[in-house]
Design a protein around this motif. Structure first.
Motif, PDB file in Angstrom:
ATOM      1  N   ALA A   7      41.896  22.410   8.993  1.00  0.00           N
ATOM      2  CA  ALA A   7      42.191  21.300   8.127  1.00  0.00           C
ATOM      3  C   ALA A   7      43.699  21.355   7.998  1.00  0.00           C
ATOM      4  N   ALA A   8      44.387  20.238   8.042  1.00  0.00           N
ATOM      5  CA  ALA A   8      45.925  20.094   7.831  1.00  0.00           C
ATOM      6  C   ALA A   8      46.049  20.218   6.348  1.00  0.00           C
ATOM      7  N   THR A   9      47.005  21.170   6.152  1.00  0.00           N
ATOM      8  CA  THR A   9      47.566  21.318   4.850  1.00  0.00           C
ATOM      9  C   THR A   9      48.503  20.125   4.196  1.00  0.00           C
ATOM     10  N   ALA A  10      48.690  20.198   3.063  1.00  0.00           N
ATOM     11  CA  ALA A  10      49.773  18.901   2.405  1.00  0.00           C
ATOM     12  C   ALA A  10      50.973  18.871   3.316  1.00  0.00           C
ATOM     13  N   GLU A  11      51.340  20.207   3.350  1.00  0.00           N
ATOM     14  CA  GLU A  11      52.673  20.076   4.593  1.00  0.00           C
ATOM     15  C   GLU A  11      52.340  19.671   6.027  1.00  0.00           C
ATOM     16  N   GLY A  12      51.380  19.935   6.482  1.00  0.00           N
ATOM     17  CA  GLY A  12      50.685  19.451   7.840  1.00  0.00           C
ATOM     18  C   GLY A  12      50.792  17.957   7.819  1.00  0.00           C
ATOM     19  N   ARG A  13      50.030  17.478   6.461  1.00  0.00           N
ATOM     20  CA  ARG A  13      49.743  16.121   6.739  1.00  0.00           C
ATOM     21  C   ARG A  13      51.014  15.400   6.739  1.00  0.00           C
ATOM     22  N   GLY A  14      52.294  16.012   6.098  1.00  0.00           N
ATOM     23  CA  GLY A  14      53.484  15.222   5.672  1.00  0.00           C
ATOM     24  C   GLY A  14      54.410  15.492   7.396  1.00  0.00           C
ATOM     25  N   VAL A  15      53.965  16.411   7.851  1.00  0.00           N
ATOM     26  CA  VAL A  15      54.452  16.422   9.514  1.00  0.00           C
ATOM     27  C   VAL A  15      54.005  15.405  10.083  1.00  0.00           C
ATOM     28  N   THR A  39      54.938  21.638  20.059  1.00  0.00           N
ATOM     29  CA  THR A  39      54.302  21.178  21.376  1.00  0.00           C
ATOM     30  C   THR A  39      53.660  19.747  21.379  1.00  0.00           C
ATOM     31  N   GLY A  40      53.455  19.144  22.290  1.00  0.00           N
ATOM     32  CA  GLY A  40      52.803  18.153  22.410  1.00  0.00           C
ATOM     33  C   GLY A  40      51.366  18.398  21.903  1.00  0.00           C
ATOM     34  N   ALA A  41      50.693  19.563  22.472  1.00  0.00           N
ATOM     35  CA  ALA A  41      49.282  19.860  21.950  1.00  0.00           C
ATOM     36  C   ALA A  41      49.306  19.951  20.445  1.00  0.00           C
ATOM     37  N   GLN A  42      50.207  20.795  19.970  1.00  0.00           N
ATOM     38  CA  GLN A  42      50.254  21.242  18.585  1.00  0.00           C
ATOM     39  C   GLN A  42      50.306  19.671  17.689  1.00  0.00           C
ATOM     40  N   ALA A  43      51.163  18.853  18.014  1.00  0.00           N
ATOM     41  CA  ALA A  43      51.224  17.724  17.415  1.00  0.00           C
ATOM     42  C   ALA A  43      50.030  16.864  17.474  1.00  0.00           C
ATOM     43  N   ARG A  44      49.325  16.970  18.761  1.00  0.00           N
ATOM     44  CA  ARG A  44      48.091  16.073  18.794  1.00  0.00           C
ATOM     45  C   ARG A  44      46.914  16.619  17.959  1.00  0.00           C
ATOM     46  N   LEU A  45      46.762  18.001  17.792  1.00  0.00           N
ATOM     47  CA  LEU A  45      45.930  18.614  17.012  1.00  0.00           C
ATOM     48  C   LEU A  45      45.993  18.326  15.445  1.00  0.00           C
ATOM     49  N   LEU A  46      47.655  18.365  15.115  1.00  0.00           N
ATOM     50  CA  LEU A  46      47.880  18.253  13.817  1.00  0.00           C
ATOM     51  C   LEU A  46      47.511  16.685  13.473  1.00  0.00           C
ATOM     52  N   SER A  47      47.733  15.788  14.315  1.00  0.00           N
ATOM     53  CA  SER A  47      47.303  14.378  14.014  1.00  0.00           C
ATOM     54  C   SER A  47      45.898  14.035  13.853  1.00  0.00           C
ATOM     55  N   LEU A  48      45.187  14.824  14.528  1.00  0.00           N
ATOM     56  CA  LEU A  48      43.811  14.651  14.506  1.00  0.00           C
ATOM     57  C   LEU A  48      43.375  15.313  13.292  1.00  0.00           C
ATOM     58  N   LEU A  49      43.983  16.500  12.696  1.00  0.00           N
ATOM     59  CA  LEU A  49      43.465  17.071  11.656  1.00  0.00           C
ATOM     60  C   LEU A  49      44.173  16.399  10.336  1.00  0.00           C
ATOM     61  N   SER A  50      44.988  15.726  10.500  1.00  0.00           N
ATOM     62  CA  SER A  50      45.602  14.981   9.429  1.00  0.00           C
ATOM     63  C   SER A  50      44.755  13.649   8.753  1.00  0.00           C
ATOM     64  N   LEU A  51      43.622  13.438   9.818  1.00  0.00           N
ATOM     65  CA  LEU A  51      42.799  12.239   9.554  1.00  0.00           C
ATOM     66  C   LEU A  51      41.367  12.846   8.760  1.00  0.00           C
ATOM     67  N   GLU A  52      41.108  14.077   9.299  1.00  0.00           N
ATOM     68  CA  GLU A  52      39.942  14.922   8.645  1.00  0.00           C
ATOM     69  C   GLU A  52      39.991  16.274   9.022  1.00  0.00           C
ATOM     70  N   PRO A  53      39.359  17.276   8.280  1.00  0.00           N
ATOM     71  CA  PRO A  53      39.121  18.342   8.919  1.00  0.00           C
ATOM     72  C   PRO A  53      38.013  18.379  10.089  1.00  0.00           C
ATOM     73  N   LEU A  54      38.296  19.307  11.092  1.00  0.00           N
ATOM     74  CA  LEU A  54      37.323  19.138  12.216  1.00  0.00           C
ATOM     75  C   LEU A  54      36.910  20.801  12.677  1.00  0.00           C
ATOM     76  N   PRO A  55      35.856  20.874  13.088  1.00  0.00           N
ATOM     77  CA  PRO A  55      35.409  22.219  13.726  1.00  0.00           C
ATOM     78  C   PRO A  55      36.033  22.480  15.182  1.00  0.00           C
ATOM     79  N   MET A  56      36.289  23.740  15.270  1.00  0.00           N
ATOM     80  CA  MET A  56      37.088  23.922  16.374  1.00  0.00           C
ATOM     81  C   MET A  56      36.495  23.375  17.742  1.00  0.00           C
ATOM     82  N   ARG A  57      35.220  23.357  17.926  1.00  0.00           N
ATOM     83  CA  ARG A  57      34.456  22.738  19.066  1.00  0.00           C
ATOM     84  C   ARG A  57      34.956  21.407  19.137  1.00  0.00           C
TER      85      ARG A  57
END
Length: 149
Positions: free
Chosen positions: A100-108, A41-59
């Motif tokens: 945090a994005a996994t290696a596969e998540g960073r690839g996606v 989904t768009g929200a999943q993609a945005r979240l994954l894009s953020l996490l591909s830069l750095e791990p973040l707390p949920m808040r």
């Protein structure tokens, strides 16, 4: 009782606002299409894009996505089930969980970024000087050029 007069909006300002709206809508549509190509989904993609830069707390994710923390938890759950995201303790405060994005998540996330052509193609037609001017004007409008205060 004080009344505040609204400034009149001239035709040029209205045209610029409409053009900005069109750019945003086109980018959003392409982003949603690119996300769907990756079964996100768009929200999943945005979240994954953020996490591909750095791990973040949920808040902080909730703040950046402008949504409730409970929504972020659901999105992270679905991405975690796909192996694209993992939860880990924050080394600075083990009571806090980081997503945090996994290696596969960073690839996606990388594939998602690479598939976004809407802005890239028209911007390539502008000279370096025109792109710098556009960047500087957008920064100024957003108050991120160092002159806002």
């Amino acid at each position: 009782m004080a009344t505040h007069k609204r400034p009149r909006i001239d035709p040029l300002t209205m045209e610029v606002v409409e053009l900005i709206g069109t750019v945003v809508a086109r980018y959003h549509d392409e982003y949603e299409d690119a996300a769907a190509e990756h079964a996100l989904t768009g929200a999943q993609a945005r979240l994954l894009s953020l996490l591909s830069l750095e791990p973040l707390p949920m808040r902080r994710l909730a703040q950046q996505l402008k949504c409730e923390p409970s929504n972020v938890t659901g999105i992270v759950d679905r991405l975690e089930a796909r192996g694209l995201v993992e939860r880990r303790p924050d080394p600075a405060d083990r009571r806090v969980k980081l997503a945090a994005a996994t290696a596969e998540g960073r690839g996606v996330a990388c594939g998602l970024r690479d598939s976004l052509n809407f802005a890239r193609e028209p911007l390539a037609e502008l000279s370096d000087e025109e792109r710098l001017t556009l960047r500087d004007l957008l920064r100024r409008m957003l108050g991120t050029d160092g002159t806002a205060g």
